[in-house]
Motif scaffolding. Sequence first.
Motif, PDB file in Angstrom:
ATOM      1  N   PRO A  15      -3.123  -2.030 -12.036  1.00 17.60           N
ATOM      2  CA  PRO A  15      -2.278  -2.763 -11.787  1.00 17.60           C
ATOM      3  C   PRO A  15      -0.921  -1.882 -11.818  1.00 17.60           C
ATOM      4  O   PRO A  15       0.535  -2.230 -11.513  1.00 17.60           O
ATOM      5  N   PHE A  16      -0.862  -0.250 -12.286  1.00 15.38           N
ATOM      6  CA  PHE A  16       0.139   0.559 -12.550  1.00 15.38           C
ATOM      7  C   PHE A  16      -0.059   1.277 -11.482  1.00 15.38           C
ATOM      8  O   PHE A  16       1.528   1.838 -10.861  1.00 15.38           O
ATOM      9  N   THR A  17      -0.825   1.140 -10.647  1.00 13.94           N
ATOM     10  CA  THR A  17      -1.084   2.217  -9.775  1.00 13.94           C
ATOM     11  C   THR A  17      -0.253   1.919  -8.135  1.00 13.94           C
ATOM     12  O   THR A  17      -0.598   2.396  -7.478  1.00 13.94           O
ATOM     13  N   LEU A  18      -1.129   0.476  -8.274  1.00 15.56           N
ATOM     14  CA  LEU A  18      -1.142  -0.298  -6.631  1.00 15.56           C
ATOM     15  C   LEU A  18       0.444  -0.748  -6.333  1.00 15.56           C
ATOM     16  O   LEU A  18       0.977  -0.399  -5.031  1.00 15.56           O
ATOM     17  N   PRO A  19       1.225  -0.252  -7.205  1.00 17.38           N
ATOM     18  CA  PRO A  19       2.701  -1.122  -7.146  1.00 17.38           C
ATOM     19  C   PRO A  19       3.097   0.315  -5.969  1.00 17.38           C
ATOM     20  O   PRO A  19       4.099   0.548  -5.799  1.00 17.38           O
ATOM     21  N   LEU A  20       2.753   1.652  -7.102  1.00 19.50           N
ATOM     22  CA  LEU A  20       2.737   2.906  -5.935  1.00 19.50           C
ATOM     23  C   LEU A  20       2.390   3.458  -4.833  1.00 19.50           C
ATOM     24  O   LEU A  20       2.613   4.476  -4.263  1.00 19.50           O
ATOM     25  N   TYR A  21       0.864   2.702  -4.278  1.00 20.49           N
ATOM     26  CA  TYR A  21      -0.458   3.132  -3.167  1.00 20.49           C
ATOM     27  C   TYR A  21       0.579   3.335  -1.850  1.00 20.49           C
ATOM     28  O   TYR A  21       0.221   4.415  -1.555  1.00 20.49           O
ATOM     29  N   ASP A  22       2.007   2.494  -1.663  1.00 18.84           N
ATOM     30  CA  ASP A  22       2.017   2.525  -0.254  1.00 18.84           C
ATOM     31  C   ASP A  22       2.951   3.833   0.286  1.00 18.84           C
ATOM     32  O   ASP A  22       3.110   4.611   0.753  1.00 18.84           O
ATOM     33  N   ARG A  23       3.309   4.078  -0.850  1.00 24.29           N
ATOM     34  CA  ARG A  23       4.650   5.649  -0.912  1.00 24.29           C
ATOM     35  C   ARG A  23       3.228   6.150  -1.680  1.00 24.29           C
ATOM     36  O   ARG A  23       3.657   7.436  -0.599  1.00 24.29           O
ATOM     37  N   VAL A  58      -8.746  -4.362  -0.139  1.00 27.71           N
ATOM     38  CA  VAL A  58      -7.907  -3.853   0.383  1.00 27.71           C
ATOM     39  C   VAL A  58      -6.931  -3.327   0.309  1.00 27.71           C
ATOM     40  O   VAL A  58      -5.722  -3.012   0.722  1.00 27.71           O
ATOM     41  N   GLY A  59      -7.416  -2.317  -0.744  1.00 27.68           N
ATOM     42  CA  GLY A  59      -5.937  -1.648  -1.956  1.00 27.68           C
ATOM     43  C   GLY A  59      -5.057  -2.697  -1.989  1.00 27.68           C
ATOM     44  O   GLY A  59      -5.086  -3.675  -2.961  1.00 27.68           O
ATOM     45  N   SER A  60      -3.839  -2.645  -1.405  1.00 32.35           N
ATOM     46  CA  SER A  60      -3.046  -2.981  -1.698  1.00 32.35           C
ATOM     47  C   SER A  60      -1.665  -3.929  -1.201  1.00 32.35           C
ATOM     48  O   SER A  60      -1.151  -4.751  -0.908  1.00 32.35           O
ATOM     49  N   GLY A 120     -12.462  -5.491   8.760  1.00 30.70           N
ATOM     50  CA  GLY A 120     -11.900  -4.665   9.020  1.00 30.70           C
ATOM     51  C   GLY A 120     -11.814  -3.448   7.503  1.00 30.70           C
ATOM     52  O   GLY A 120     -11.805  -4.683   6.056  1.00 30.70           O
ATOM     53  N   MET A 121     -11.983  -2.445   7.344  1.00 31.06           N
ATOM     54  CA  MET A 121     -12.418  -2.141   6.431  1.00 31.06           C
ATOM     55  C   MET A 121     -11.241  -0.439   6.073  1.00 31.06           C
ATOM     56  O   MET A 121     -12.413   0.822   6.233  1.00 31.06           O
ATOM     57  N   ASN A 122     -10.296  -0.612   5.602  1.00 31.95           N
ATOM     58  CA  ASN A 122      -9.667   0.327   5.886  1.00 31.95           C
ATOM     59  C   ASN A 122      -9.819   1.129   4.322  1.00 31.95           C
ATOM     60  O   ASN A 122      -9.335   0.569   3.303  1.00 31.95           O
ATOM     61  N   PHE A 123     -10.445   2.242   4.514  1.00 28.71           N
ATOM     62  CA  PHE A 123     -10.215   3.399   3.616  1.00 28.71           C
ATOM     63  C   PHE A 123     -11.087   3.346   2.415  1.00 28.71           C
ATOM     64  O   PHE A 123     -10.882   3.056   1.012  1.00 28.71           O
TER      65      PHE A 123
END
Length: 219
Positions: A15-23, A58-60, A120-123
């Motif tokens: 929950p801490f890292t996912l909001p930062l994942y895109d950037r 699914v990542g973020s 879809g299988m991204n990363f």
Amino acid sequence: MNKDAAHAGQAAYTPFTLPLYDRLVLGASCRWLWRCPSERILDHYQKQVSSNHLDVGVGSGYFLDHVAFRSDRPRLVLMDMNANSLAFCSRRIARYSPKLLQSNVLEPIDFDGARFDSLGMNFLLHCLPGDMHGKARALDHLKPLLNPGARVFGATLLHGGVERNLPARGLMHLYNRRGIFSNREDSLMALERELQGRFDAVEIHVQGCAALFAARVKD
């Protein structure tokens, strides 16, 4: 199969890292380290995705959030081993009412719903433990969930057969030591071999140290 190793590859999604994942990952790392901007991956995604879609790892949820589906009400199922990623992604694309399936793709998948037209299988692959032949068990477990002619696509970071700059080599080494990545034996040749052994119309495009792949389930 080492279940601890499988868990290690997805444990970084919290929950801490996912909001930062895109950037941090899709922004900085993709552009400057892996040399494959997220815009390039999104374009690849857009060309392959259907409105009857299964997304694995699914990542973020960035790509599902930004892709333009051909239908206003696509059928989406999200599959991941990590409950944090499933929850984060499902909230992000709540407008599509996605279904969730928590599963380890390296083990047989319990799913009795209708089949899908795209996967879809991204990363994902570079986070799975083992060599490329062992990782390809995920494809064997997922194929029964797909319709004939379905598109299978994604992106993965390779260790061999691609160009890696010095920062990319350093970070990839660190991630492999920590178990976040497991791609020391992942090469372009190995990826191509595993895809061609299972699917038709295999295409792989390399950008930086990322391989963007697409294939079609045999009729």
